[in-house]
Scaffold this active site. Structure first.
Site, PDB file in Angstrom:
ATOM      1  N   HIS A 125       9.310  -5.277  31.881  1.00  0.00           N
ATOM      2  CA  HIS A 125       9.196  -3.875  31.494  1.00  0.00           C
ATOM      3  C   HIS A 125       7.797  -3.591  30.938  1.00  0.00           C
ATOM      4  O   HIS A 125       7.114  -2.658  31.386  1.00  0.00           O
ATOM      5  CB  HIS A 125      10.261  -3.564  30.436  1.00  0.00           C
ATOM      6  CG  HIS A 125      10.231  -2.173  29.898  1.00  0.00           C
ATOM      7  ND1 HIS A 125      11.122  -1.196  30.281  1.00  0.00           N
ATOM      8  CD2 HIS A 125       9.414  -1.565  28.988  1.00  0.00           C
ATOM      9  CE1 HIS A 125      10.857  -0.065  29.645  1.00  0.00           C
ATOM     10  NE2 HIS A 125       9.831  -0.267  28.839  1.00  0.00           N
ATOM     11  N   GLU A 126       7.365  -4.395  29.970  1.00  0.00           N
ATOM     12  CA  GLU A 126       6.050  -4.173  29.359  1.00  0.00           C
ATOM     13  C   GLU A 126       4.925  -4.451  30.352  1.00  0.00           C
ATOM     14  O   GLU A 126       3.874  -3.791  30.305  1.00  0.00           O
ATOM     15  CB  GLU A 126       5.895  -5.036  28.106  1.00  0.00           C
ATOM     16  CG  GLU A 126       6.921  -4.786  27.013  1.00  0.00           C
ATOM     17  CD  GLU A 126       7.014  -3.329  26.548  1.00  0.00           C
ATOM     18  OE1 GLU A 126       6.067  -2.558  26.794  1.00  0.00           O
ATOM     19  OE2 GLU A 126       8.058  -2.963  25.967  1.00  0.00           O
ATOM     20  N   HIS A 140       4.322  -1.261  32.178  1.00  0.00           N
ATOM     21  CA  HIS A 140       3.458  -0.356  31.413  1.00  0.00           C
ATOM     22  C   HIS A 140       1.993  -0.789  31.514  1.00  0.00           C
ATOM     23  O   HIS A 140       1.095   0.032  31.745  1.00  0.00           O
ATOM     24  CB  HIS A 140       3.859  -0.363  29.937  1.00  0.00           C
ATOM     25  CG  HIS A 140       5.070   0.447  29.607  1.00  0.00           C
ATOM     26  ND1 HIS A 140       5.233   1.758  30.024  1.00  0.00           N
ATOM     27  CD2 HIS A 140       6.171   0.152  28.861  1.00  0.00           C
ATOM     28  CE1 HIS A 140       6.385   2.220  29.558  1.00  0.00           C
ATOM     29  NE2 HIS A 140       6.967   1.269  28.859  1.00  0.00           N
ATOM     30  N   HIS A 190       0.465  -0.196  34.925  1.00  0.00           N
ATOM     31  CA  HIS A 190       0.244   1.244  35.081  1.00  0.00           C
ATOM     32  C   HIS A 190      -1.055   1.637  34.376  1.00  0.00           C
ATOM     33  O   HIS A 190      -1.901   2.357  34.937  1.00  0.00           O
ATOM     34  CB  HIS A 190       1.436   2.000  34.483  1.00  0.00           C
ATOM     35  CG  HIS A 190       1.467   3.465  34.801  1.00  0.00           C
ATOM     36  ND1 HIS A 190       2.408   4.318  34.256  1.00  0.00           N
ATOM     37  CD2 HIS A 190       0.682   4.244  35.591  1.00  0.00           C
ATOM     38  CE1 HIS A 190       2.199   5.547  34.706  1.00  0.00           C
ATOM     39  NE2 HIS A 190       1.155   5.529  35.508  1.00  0.00           N
TER      40      HIS A 190
END
Length: 600
Positions: free
Chosen positions: A386-387, A390, A393
């Site tokens: 998940h991180e 981020h 991105h």
């Protein structure tokens, strides 16, 4: 026993020397930036003197903000790695103080800019071609023209920000520092303290008596302070409604969504679609009731795991699994993942004083660092990927956009991270060989969907209702908030409010109600990610390339346009229906495994 920071191997610590080689270098930049901010005092009143003036002042502001970000990120991350160190508390306070000074120095910018006509700006951009790259930024500023007040009023509002933040700050101090929960008896019969952190683990206990005692102990405390929490929440709602009214917005929600150029219909469509699919949630809850063998299911039975599979990953195993999973995006993405995983972008293990939880952070000119508090669990594998979503991105945006567009909207932030999670789920399900592990993965996905799409929309529905009630003159007493919350909760879970009386106080402990219409984005982001991950796994090469273009877009276009180019139209209900289809398919598969007796 939790280790001290000095006991953590260097390879598991993030390398902040890539931002500033030493603390002394940071202090030198702080002094230099302070001096440069002071040099801007002559800018006010001259923004529109000429095309050259507009360019010079705009670029100076952006350059100072760019340096400010880097300065703050170093201070905050140094503080997060051990919050007990006074030195870095001071660094962070100094950075925040300078940020406030910088903001005040350029308080003139927006009011002065909005004095420009479209004709004047067009002439300026023709005269000074370097202004062309700011055309979208200028367009966004002009879009909010009717909501910007005079410079004097803007300065007053800026000066009162601490007063306006008081309800949120008071809640934070009350909830984190002041209230004390009772002791409860754990699974081993020991009397242990109940806290925010331990509450979650108690809710996941297989011992129902422990769950009930923790649940009732927590909410008896919130019941005791319900009137104080009602006052802080009511004050926060009134602040946001007042600011919206002053700025000539229809409502606080209109103001909050307008900041990201999101029409309110996106919010309403989410709530309508979720309400339409509540029977799916009820179906999952009935399955939970069956699996737990409980006739009188209560709210404190919602979080205990349905699977007893101990699906463990060491940190190194998790890195390997994440690396393998993310190869689906191609070489460019994989090369960036390799750099993040091998070059100390990640602060891995827990140490005394370290900030809890996990996040991805950084500035335009730094690596996109990640903070973890690693445990060898399936949950932590999901947190890592998940991180990483981020961080990737952020890096794709920064490498492909100038600083002015080098950030992405909060509305889009959760999509990249949750897309990674969904792709991991698909990967694990494609590889798993035994039904018990498959059951555990499906259960993890369904619980994640329930906690994100259903639960965050429940919060969004409550939030909209309390703001509307305040606008209409309703006093947000504890009694009003309790009744409203229990009514919405009963609708979502199909569990009687009368038989679950403690849940009426849950609103009091949710910090997101002080974030001003933030929570709905978790639900829209998860649903959009579900649609995108399906395209990436089962679609064409073009689908992957369009997704990477979304990661690279930053804020160079409006958020809905950026995500639409990736293949998801969030103004329509289709992407939500697609997400619920995935939920239903996986629920059906879990039910089939239950029928086979896999859970036994």
């Amino acid at each position: 026993m939790t280790k001290q920071r000095s006991e953590i191997e260097e390879k598991y610590q993030w390398d902040l020397t890539t931002i500033f080689p030493t603390d002394e270098a940071w202090e030198g930049e702080l002094a230099a930036l302070q001096a440069d901010v002071e040099k801007t005092t002559g800018f006010a009143g001259h923004l529109l003197d000429s095309a050259k003036s507009l360019l010079e002042i705009s670029e100076t502001q952006l350059e100072l903000m760019r340096r400010m970000e880097t300065l703050y990120v170093y201070a905050s991350m140094k503080n997060d790695q051990d919050t007990r160190e006074g030195k870095y508390q001071e660094f962070q306070a100094k950075a925040l103080g300078l940020y406030s000074t910088l903001s005040q120095a350029f308080a003139f910018y927006e009011p002065e800019f909005l004095e420009a006509t479209e004709e004047q700006l067009a002439a300026f951009m023709e005269e000074e071609p370097a202004l062309q790259q700011y055309s979208h930024q200028f367009e966004k500023l002009l879009a909010g023209k009717k909501h910007v007040l005079s410079q004097e009023v803007e300065e007053v509002l800026a000066a009162t920000s601490e007063v306006f933040d008081a309800p949120s700050e008071t809640f934070s101090v009350l909830d984190n520092a002041s209230i004390r929960f009772p002791e409860i008896t754990d699974e081993d019969g020991n009397l242990v303290p109940l806290s925010h952190g331990s509450y979650i683990s108690f809710m996941e206990s297989s011992n129902r008596v422990v769950r009930q005692e923790a649940y009732e102990g927590l909410y008896s405390t919130y019941e005791q302070f319900q009137h104080t929490y009602a006052k802080t929440l009511q004050s926060n709602v009134k602040v946001n409604n007042l600011k919206a009214r002053l700025r000539k917005y229809d409502s606080a929600r209109h103001a909050a969504l307008s900041a990201n150029f999101i029409p309110e219909s996106v919010y309403d469509t989410l709530v309508e679609a979720v309400n339409k699919h509540l029977p799916l949630l009820h179906r999952y809850i009935n399955l939970r009731k069956k699996l737990l063998g409980i006739d009188d299911l209560k709210m404190y039975d919602m979080y205990t795991p349905l699977s007893d599979v101990d699906y463990k990953f060491t940190y190194e195993d998790a890195l390997a699994k994440a690396t393998d999973t993310l190869t689906i995006f191609g070489d460019e993405y994989s090369a960036q993942v390799k750099e993040a995983f091998e070059n100390r972008w990640i602060d891995v293990h827990e140490n005394e004083g370290k900030r809890s939880g996990a996040y991805s952070g950084g500035a335009y000119d730094t690596n996109a660092f990640m903070l973890l508090n690693w445990q060898d669990t399936l949950d932590n594998l999901y947190t890592l990927i998940h991180e990483t979503g981020h961080s990737l991105h952020s890096m794709f945006t920064r490498k492909n956009q100038p600083y002015v567009y080098g950030h992405y909207s909060i509305f889009l932030a959760e999509i990249a991270s949750t897309t990674n999670e969904n792709i991991l789920t698909e990967k694990l399900l494609s590889e798993v060989e035994d039904d018990k592990t498959r059951f555990a993965i499906l259960n993890h996905y369904l619980d994640g969907f329930r906690g994100t799409v259903f639960r965050q929309t429940q919060f969004a529905e409550f939030e909209q209702a309390i703001y509307k009630a305040d606008q209409e003159g309703q006093v947000l007493t504890a009694e009003f908030l309790n009744n409203l919350y229990s009514e919405i909760n009963e609708k979502y879970y199909g569990l009687s409010a009368e038989e679950n009386p403690q849940i009426q106080f849950e609103w009091a402990r949710i910090p997101h109600f002080y974030y001003d219409f933030y929570v709905y984005q978790y639900a829209t982001g998860f649903a959009a990610a579900s649609a995108l991950s399906h395209k990436i796994v089962h679609g064409s090469q073009e689908d992957k390339e369009r997704y990477l273009d979304y990661l690279k877009a930053g804020s160079s276009d409006y958020p809905l346009n950026v995500i639409k180019k990736a293949g998801v139209d969030m103004t329509k209900e289709d992407y939500l229906n697609d997400a619920f289809k995935v939920f239903e398919d996986r629920l059906t598969e879990l039910e089939a495994l239950v029928e086979k007796g896999v859970h036994l």
